[in-house]
Design an enzyme around this catalytic site. Structure first.
Site, PDB file in Angstrom:
ATOM      1  N   HIS A   1      -4.347 -20.100 -12.034  1.00  0.00           N
ATOM      2  CA  HIS A   1      -5.797 -20.077 -11.834  1.00  0.00           C
ATOM      3  C   HIS A   1      -6.364 -21.488 -11.979  1.00  0.00           C
ATOM      4  CE1 HIS A   1      -6.443 -15.483 -12.543  1.00  0.00           C
ATOM      5  NE2 HIS A   1      -6.225 -15.786 -11.284  1.00  0.00           N
TER       6      HIS A   1
ATOM      7  N   ASP B   1      -8.937 -22.943 -13.305  1.00  0.00           N
ATOM      8  CA  ASP B   1      -9.422 -23.538 -14.550  1.00  0.00           C
ATOM      9  C   ASP B   1      -8.275 -23.959 -15.469  1.00  0.00           C
ATOM     10  OD1 ASP B   1      -8.975 -20.731 -14.784  1.00  0.00           O
ATOM     11  OD2 ASP B   1     -10.062 -20.667 -16.681  1.00  0.00           O
TER      12      ASP B   1
END
Length: 323
Positions: free
Chosen positions: A64, A66
């Site tokens: 992901h 982030d």
């Protein structure tokens, strides 16, 4: 061993919190190991006491954004400024393809070698003084938690006592420090254990994010000195946690409790708990401490020295009986 939190927000950065990354400093080796590298991590490093030039390993939990959007920028900067000998990167399937695409389309060429390792559950790194293992967590994509374990060390060697026994310095000292036994010219047998202080237990750290409560997280955190665990949601928002496969404050605390850990740091907080919101981070802390009192809230640039401890009498006794 020092942990420095470089990003403690989930999903997106806020004014006070960047997205996921922690640095583990190993002063005895002059090395830094990075865990996750969200967007802006290199800026956080520049604002911290962590030296970019000492980064030798980077461990990625999952793909992901982030957790990985800062990786390519950091690697490029290392080549321009730090020029390390080599950086090893560990992570899930797809990580190498992602980095290769970034290099191709940005026309980036590294001046130092990078090796990407696709991890599988189990042992990831094994060295003389440290090991790293991983296990699959429960998230929307393949995600791994990591456990860092330091080897046990022989306690302080009493040089004065050794000299009083007439033991010459040199190879015999080394043998005794390693727990061996030597026979002196007069026939006296000396055990290394009699000249060394209590064994220093190797420190253990668990890093678990992103995940909902799962038994693999408990296994990674077993008897850990420090557990860093995501706490995206408050207990009141447990339904959101189940929908998005993230943890609440109480889930993180339950992991630490069931693992008999010593210290828990909550991290990866949802921006919804900003100042002025009905629920704030102090409420998440109170929820977790009701289950596991040794809980703290992580914040960006918090540095924590992982304490050493010696074997207790109860820990030594079984080892003697078993031996």
């Amino acid at each position: 061993m020092q942990i420095t939190f470089l990003g403690t927000s989930s999903g997106v950065p806020t004014r006070s919190r960047n997205v996921s990354s922690i640095a583990l400093r190993l002063p005895q080796r002059a090395e830094v190991w990075l865990f996750d590298c969200g967007e802006g991590t290199q800026h956080q490093l520049l604002r911290s006491d962590v030296k970019i030039s000492q980064i030798r390993r980077i461990f990625v939990t999952h793909m992901h954004g982030d957790h990985i959007f800062g990786l390519m920028g950091l690697l490029a900067s290392c080549g321009l400024a730090a020029n390390p000998e080599k950086i090893d990167i560990y992570g899930p399937p797809g990580l190498n393809a992602y980095l290769q695409a970034c290099r191709k389309y940005s026309q980036t060429h590294f001046s130092y070698p990078i090796e990407v390792h696709t991890v599988q559950p189990g042992l990831v790194v094994e060295e003389e003084d440290f090991s790293v293992s991983c296990a699959v967590l429960e998230h929307r994509v393949t995600a791994f938690g990591y456990r860092i374990q330091e080897r046990d060390r022989v306690g302080h060697f009493d040089v004065k006592k050794a000299a009083a026994l007439g033991i010459p310095s040199g190879p015999l000292y080394g043998k005794l420090k390693r727990g061996g036994t030597v026979t002196l010219p007069n026939g006296q047998v000396v055990r290394g254990a009699d000249l060394c202080g209590p064994t220093e237990v190797g420190r253990k750290i668990a890093y678990c994010t992103d995940t909902i409560y799962c038994e693999n997280a408990v296994e990674l955190a077993q008897d850990a000195d420090v557990v860093v665990h995501e706490s995206t949601f408050a207990h009141q928002d447990a339904e959101l946690a189940y929908q998005r496969l993230h943890s609440t404050s109480t889930m993180a605390a339950q992991v630490a409790l069931n693992a008999s850990a010593r210290q828990l740091f909550l991290s990866h907080f949802s921006p919804r708990y900003a100042v002025g919101s009905p629920i704030q981070l102090k409420d998440l802390l109170a929820e977790a401490r009701a289950i596991f009192p040794q809980t703290e809230l992580a914040h960006d640039f918090l540095t924590y020295e992982v304490p050493r401890r010696s074997l207790t009498a109860s820990e030594i006794a079984p080892a003697i009986v078993g031996g």
